[in-house]
Design a protein around this motif. Structure first.
Motif, PDB file in Angstrom:
ATOM      1  N   VAL A  85      -3.752  -8.610   0.455  1.00 34.86           N
ATOM      2  CA  VAL A  85      -2.438  -8.683  -0.190  1.00 34.86           C
ATOM      3  C   VAL A  85      -1.449  -9.005   0.914  1.00 34.86           C
ATOM      4  O   VAL A  85      -1.475  -8.377   1.973  1.00 34.86           O
ATOM      5  N   ILE A  86      -0.616 -10.012   0.694  1.00 34.90           N
ATOM      6  CA  ILE A  86       0.395 -10.342   1.684  1.00 34.90           C
ATOM      7  C   ILE A  86       1.770 -10.013   1.112  1.00 34.90           C
ATOM      8  O   ILE A  86       1.942  -9.921  -0.108  1.00 34.90           O
ATOM      9  N   GLY A  87       2.711  -9.835   1.988  1.00 37.71           N
ATOM     10  CA  GLY A  87       4.056  -9.521   1.517  1.00 37.71           C
ATOM     11  C   GLY A  87       5.096  -9.790   2.580  1.00 37.71           C
ATOM     12  O   GLY A  87       4.793  -9.781   3.771  1.00 37.71           O
ATOM     13  N   SER A 117      -2.943  -3.178  -8.408  1.00 39.80           N
ATOM     14  CA  SER A 117      -1.891  -3.850  -9.169  1.00 39.80           C
ATOM     15  C   SER A 117      -0.736  -4.257  -8.269  1.00 39.80           C
ATOM     16  O   SER A 117      -0.609  -3.800  -7.132  1.00 39.80           O
ATOM     17  N   SER A 118       0.129  -5.103  -8.810  1.00 40.63           N
ATOM     18  CA  SER A 118       1.304  -5.536  -8.058  1.00 40.63           C
ATOM     19  C   SER A 118       2.240  -4.354  -7.803  1.00 40.63           C
ATOM     20  O   SER A 118       2.868  -4.257  -6.744  1.00 40.63           O
ATOM     21  N   LYS A 119       2.318  -3.436  -8.765  1.00 47.18           N
ATOM     22  CA  LYS A 119       3.174  -2.257  -8.607  1.00 47.18           C
ATOM     23  C   LYS A 119       2.698  -1.390  -7.452  1.00 47.18           C
ATOM     24  O   LYS A 119       3.509  -0.880  -6.658  1.00 47.18           O
ATOM     25  N   GLU A 120       1.385  -1.227  -7.337  1.00 44.80           N
ATOM     26  CA  GLU A 120       0.829  -0.430  -6.241  1.00 44.80           C
ATOM     27  C   GLU A 120       1.040  -1.125  -4.899  1.00 44.80           C
ATOM     28  O   GLU A 120       1.328  -0.473  -3.887  1.00 44.80           O
ATOM     29  N   ALA A 121       0.923  -2.451  -4.895  1.00 44.83           N
ATOM     30  CA  ALA A 121       1.150  -3.207  -3.662  1.00 44.83           C
ATOM     31  C   ALA A 121       2.605  -3.096  -3.220  1.00 44.83           C
ATOM     32  O   ALA A 121       2.905  -2.897  -2.036  1.00 44.83           O
ATOM     33  N   ALA A 122       3.515  -3.212  -4.181  1.00 46.32           N
ATOM     34  CA  ALA A 122       4.946  -3.118  -3.874  1.00 46.32           C
ATOM     35  C   ALA A 122       5.304  -1.715  -3.396  1.00 46.32           C
ATOM     36  O   ALA A 122       6.109  -1.553  -2.466  1.00 46.32           O
ATOM     37  N   LEU A 166       9.053  -8.866  -6.403  1.00 49.23           N
ATOM     38  CA  LEU A 166       8.456  -9.901  -7.242  1.00 49.23           C
ATOM     39  C   LEU A 166       7.000 -10.078  -6.816  1.00 49.23           C
ATOM     40  O   LEU A 166       6.705 -10.096  -5.618  1.00 49.23           O
ATOM     41  N   SER A 167       6.130 -10.214  -7.807  1.00 49.88           N
ATOM     42  CA  SER A 167       4.710 -10.465  -7.554  1.00 49.88           C
ATOM     43  C   SER A 167       4.413 -11.935  -7.833  1.00 49.88           C
ATOM     44  O   SER A 167       4.611 -12.418  -8.950  1.00 49.88           O
ATOM     45  N   MET A 168       3.943 -12.642  -6.820  1.00 53.31           N
ATOM     46  CA  MET A 168       3.595 -14.059  -6.993  1.00 53.31           C
ATOM     47  C   MET A 168       2.401 -14.195  -7.942  1.00 53.31           C
ATOM     48  O   MET A 168       2.282 -15.198  -8.647  1.00 53.31           O
TER      49      MET A 168
END
Length: 229
Positions: free
Chosen positions: A175-177, A110-115, A221-223
């Motif tokens: 996943v990029i960030g 998920s985006s939360k886990e990525a963040a 923010l998740s794109m």
């Protein structure tokens, strides 16, 4: 430093080192922990006073303290190069502890886990840095690395290098960030363009761009969540 104010003349349970021995590190204040790193005071200020001065420079915020560089720390009277290096080294160890890989690989679904994965790496930086997380078919982290580093507002990203590394690491999902030092999580036109460009190029190679995370201080923010992927 006034002899009566010297830490050596305090009662043992008030001295930072002795207090840690008796009660454990968790019982110490942030200033007391810094005093242990600083080790000794000056003629005018105790180590604890200097610790409080360091915290004041960081607005009593440890995240802000982690963003201070050697030059900024040395603006404090009594904090020379050696003490500044010690403080910065401690901050870096704290960051590395947060991002160190556990025996079981992290899973990012998920985006939360990525963040959560990217925040300790990017949130304290004063310049923009671009990061890539390479995942296997089970969405477990194979490898993560910095691809580029730039100025306060932008960094240049080589899409070909990212895709080359995908093949090298045998991953099929990424996943990029990157971070926004300004604190604004709003994606720029360049952020949107890069996301689309990498997504389309990766698709040709059967590689999925799962998300593009923008870290802005304690927020993100998740794109993908915003519909850009």
């Amino acid at each position: 430093m006034n002899v009566s104010n010297s830490i050596k003349n305090w009662s043992e349970d008030e001295r930072p080192r002795e207090k840690m021995l008796q009660k454990g590190a968790s019982a110490l204040t942030d200033a007391e922990l810094l005093a242990i790193l600083i080790s000794s005071g000056t003629k005018e200020r105790s180590a604890l006073d200097l610790g409080r001065d360091v915290l004041a420079l960081a607005h009593k915020n440890l995240r802000e303290l982690g963003r201070l560089n050697l030059t900024e720390l040395q603006k404090i009277k009594g904090i020379g190069e050696a003490r500044a290096i010690t403080i910065c080294a401690a901050m870096e160890l704290g960051r590395r502890r947060q991002i160190s890989e556990s025996p079981d690989r992290d899973t990012i679904l998920s985006s939360k886990e990525a963040a959560k994965f990217l925040a300790p790496i990017l949130q304290d930086l004063n310049h923009e840095v671009f990061y890539v997380i390479y995942l296997n078919t089970a969405h477990k982290v194979i490898k993560h690395e910095q691809i580029s580093s730039g100025g306060v507002t932008a960094t240049t990203v080589d899409v070909r290098m990212i895709l080359k590394n995908c093949l090298l690491y045998n991953c099929n999902t990424i996943v990029i960030g990157h971070n926004h030092p300004s604190g604004s999580k709003k994606p720029s036109d360049a952020d949107k363009l890069l996301t689309i460009k990498l997504r389309d190029a990766a698709q040709v190679m059967d590689i999925k761009l799962q998300d593009h995370i923008i870290i802005a201080g304690n927020d993100f923010l998740s794109m993908s969540d915003e519909g850009y992927i």
